[in-house]
Design a protein around this motif. Structure first.
Motif, short mmCIF file in Angstrom:
data_model
loop_
_atom_site.label_atom_id
_atom_site.label_comp_id
_atom_site.label_asym_id
_atom_site.label_seq_id
_atom_site.Cartn_x
_atom_site.Cartn_y
_atom_site.Cartn_z
N PHE A 75 71.40 54.25 62.49
CA PHE A 75 72.22 53.45 61.49
C PHE A 75 73.49 54.05 61.75
N ARG A 76 74.18 55.10 61.59
CA ARG A 76 75.62 55.42 62.24
C ARG A 76 75.39 56.09 63.59
N ASN A 77 74.38 57.07 63.57
CA ASN A 77 74.22 57.65 64.72
C ASN A 77 72.99 57.49 65.42
N GLU A 78 72.58 57.63 66.67
CA GLU A 78 71.40 57.57 67.34
C GLU A 78 70.31 58.52 66.74
N GLY A 79 69.25 57.91 66.17
CA GLY A 79 68.05 58.61 65.35
C GLY A 79 68.30 59.02 64.17
N ASP A 80 69.34 58.47 63.45
CA ASP A 80 69.56 58.81 62.07
C ASP A 80 69.04 58.02 60.83
N ALA A 81 68.03 57.24 61.50
CA ALA A 81 67.12 56.32 60.63
C ALA A 81 65.73 55.89 61.39
N VAL A 82 65.07 55.33 60.42
CA VAL A 82 63.50 54.85 60.98
C VAL A 82 63.36 53.51 60.93
N LYS A 83 62.63 52.91 61.98
CA LYS A 83 62.13 51.47 62.00
C LYS A 83 60.74 51.64 61.59
N VAL A 84 60.27 50.77 60.76
CA VAL A 84 58.68 50.76 60.31
C VAL A 84 58.41 49.27 60.41
N THR A 85 57.45 49.04 61.26
CA THR A 85 56.83 47.75 61.79
C THR A 85 55.32 47.62 61.17
N TRP A 86 55.05 46.87 60.18
CA TRP A 86 53.75 46.27 59.80
C TRP A 86 53.31 45.09 60.68
N ASN A 87 52.20 45.15 61.46
CA ASN A 87 51.82 44.31 62.19
C ASN A 87 51.15 43.07 61.30
N LYS A 88 50.70 41.76 62.15
CA LYS A 88 50.02 40.77 61.30
C LYS A 88 48.47 40.87 61.05
N LYS A 89 48.16 42.04 61.31
CA LYS A 89 46.69 42.32 60.74
C LYS A 89 46.50 42.34 59.43
N GLN A 90 45.56 41.62 58.68
CA GLN A 90 45.30 41.14 57.48
C GLN A 90 44.82 42.59 56.79
N ILE A 91 45.31 43.71 57.04
CA ILE A 91 44.91 45.06 56.01
C ILE A 91 46.04 45.46 55.54
N TRP A 92 45.92 46.22 54.37
CA TRP A 92 46.83 46.97 53.82
C TRP A 92 47.29 48.17 54.61
N GLY A 93 48.75 48.26 54.75
CA GLY A 93 49.24 49.25 55.50
C GLY A 93 50.43 49.93 54.47
N SER A 94 50.82 51.06 54.64
CA SER A 94 51.96 51.60 53.68
C SER A 94 52.63 52.73 54.36
N VAL A 95 53.99 53.13 54.01
CA VAL A 95 54.63 54.04 54.29
C VAL A 95 55.10 54.93 53.25
N ALA A 96 55.26 56.11 53.17
CA ALA A 96 55.67 56.89 52.01
C ALA A 96 56.43 58.06 52.31
N ILE A 97 57.18 58.75 51.54
CA ILE A 97 57.76 60.01 51.33
C ILE A 97 57.05 60.74 50.50
N THR A 98 56.66 62.10 50.75
CA THR A 98 55.77 62.90 49.76
C THR A 98 56.00 64.26 50.17
N GLY A 99 55.13 65.29 49.35
CA GLY A 99 55.38 66.56 49.86
C GLY A 99 55.50 67.59 48.94
#
Length: 217
Positions: free
Chosen positions: A74-98
């Motif tokens: 984002f501003r500096n190397e490694g200070d963000a994440v890239k999330v990629t969902w591929n074309k498989k027709q199944i549900w996938g998710s990313v979450a922040i929890t804890g």
């Protein structure tokens, strides 16, 4: 339901070019910043092979390889994440929890994101507040109208979730984004901010309000 969803999209599109203010990291209202999830929070990715795969750091892939996360800049190397969902027709998710946090006195969940490809399938954003306590909205309209390959602020009023029954006083997962289609989205910040002057967030229609009251009986 339609009125609420359209209002969310309108908020997102209007805020797409806003700059994001720096905030001191406090885990009560900052969930991801400068490449780090503050004390108590962590990333979880999921698909039908494993619906709960916590990540150590910002790198990982879901069991059936639907979702992949990797560091980006984002501003500096490694200070963000890239999330990629591929074309498989199944549900996938990313979450922040804890952990559990009280967001009932706050107004807006704000993310700084970069959209790499427009979604063609349904994308949902949801918030979880424990067993049988969650709320979700389609994020697809906002993303389809968002700019490509540039960072922008993507805010969602918290009353959008509470209007759908979420208890904001005991939030355990403040962010969950999922789709069964292809999507590429980078995320730099996830935090709580006040609503901008004049904004009211989501408006519940009379029909929705009556339904909610009936469910609470």
């Amino acid at each position: 339901m339609r009125a609420t969803q359209l209002l969310i999209s309108f908020i997102l599109i209007l805020s797409a070019t806003n700059t994001v203010a720096e905030n001191k990291v406090n885990p009560d209202y900052v969930f991801f910043s400068s490449g780090d999830t503050p004390d108590g929070w962590h990333w979880v990715i999921s698909d039908p092979g494993n619906w709960w795969l916590p990540l150590e750091g910002n790198t990982g892939e879901s069991d059936k390889r639907k979702v992949k996360m990797e560091p980006t800049t984002f501003r500096n190397e490694g200070d963000a994440v890239k999330v990629t969902w591929n074309k498989k027709q199944i549900w996938g998710s990313v979450a922040i929890t804890g952990r559990t946090t009280d967001l009932s006195k706050y107004a807006e969940l704000s993310m700084v994101v970069k959209l790499h490809k427009k979604p063609r399938s349904l994308v949902k954003i949801s918030l979880n507040c424990g067993k049988d306590c969650n709320a979700e909205f389609p994020l697809t309209p906002a993303l389809k109208n968002a700019p490509l390959n540039q960072w922008f602020a993507l805010p969602v009023a918290l009353n959008c979730f509470s209007a759908k029954g979420a208890d904001l006083s005991k939030v355990q997962t403040p962010l969950n984004i999922g789709t069964d289609g292809k999507l590429e989205l980078s995320i730099a910040d996830v935090k709580i901010l006040p609503l901008k002057e004049g904004e009211k967030g989501c408006v519940v229609t009379e029909e929705e309000g009556a339904t909610k009251k009936e469910q609470e009986k």
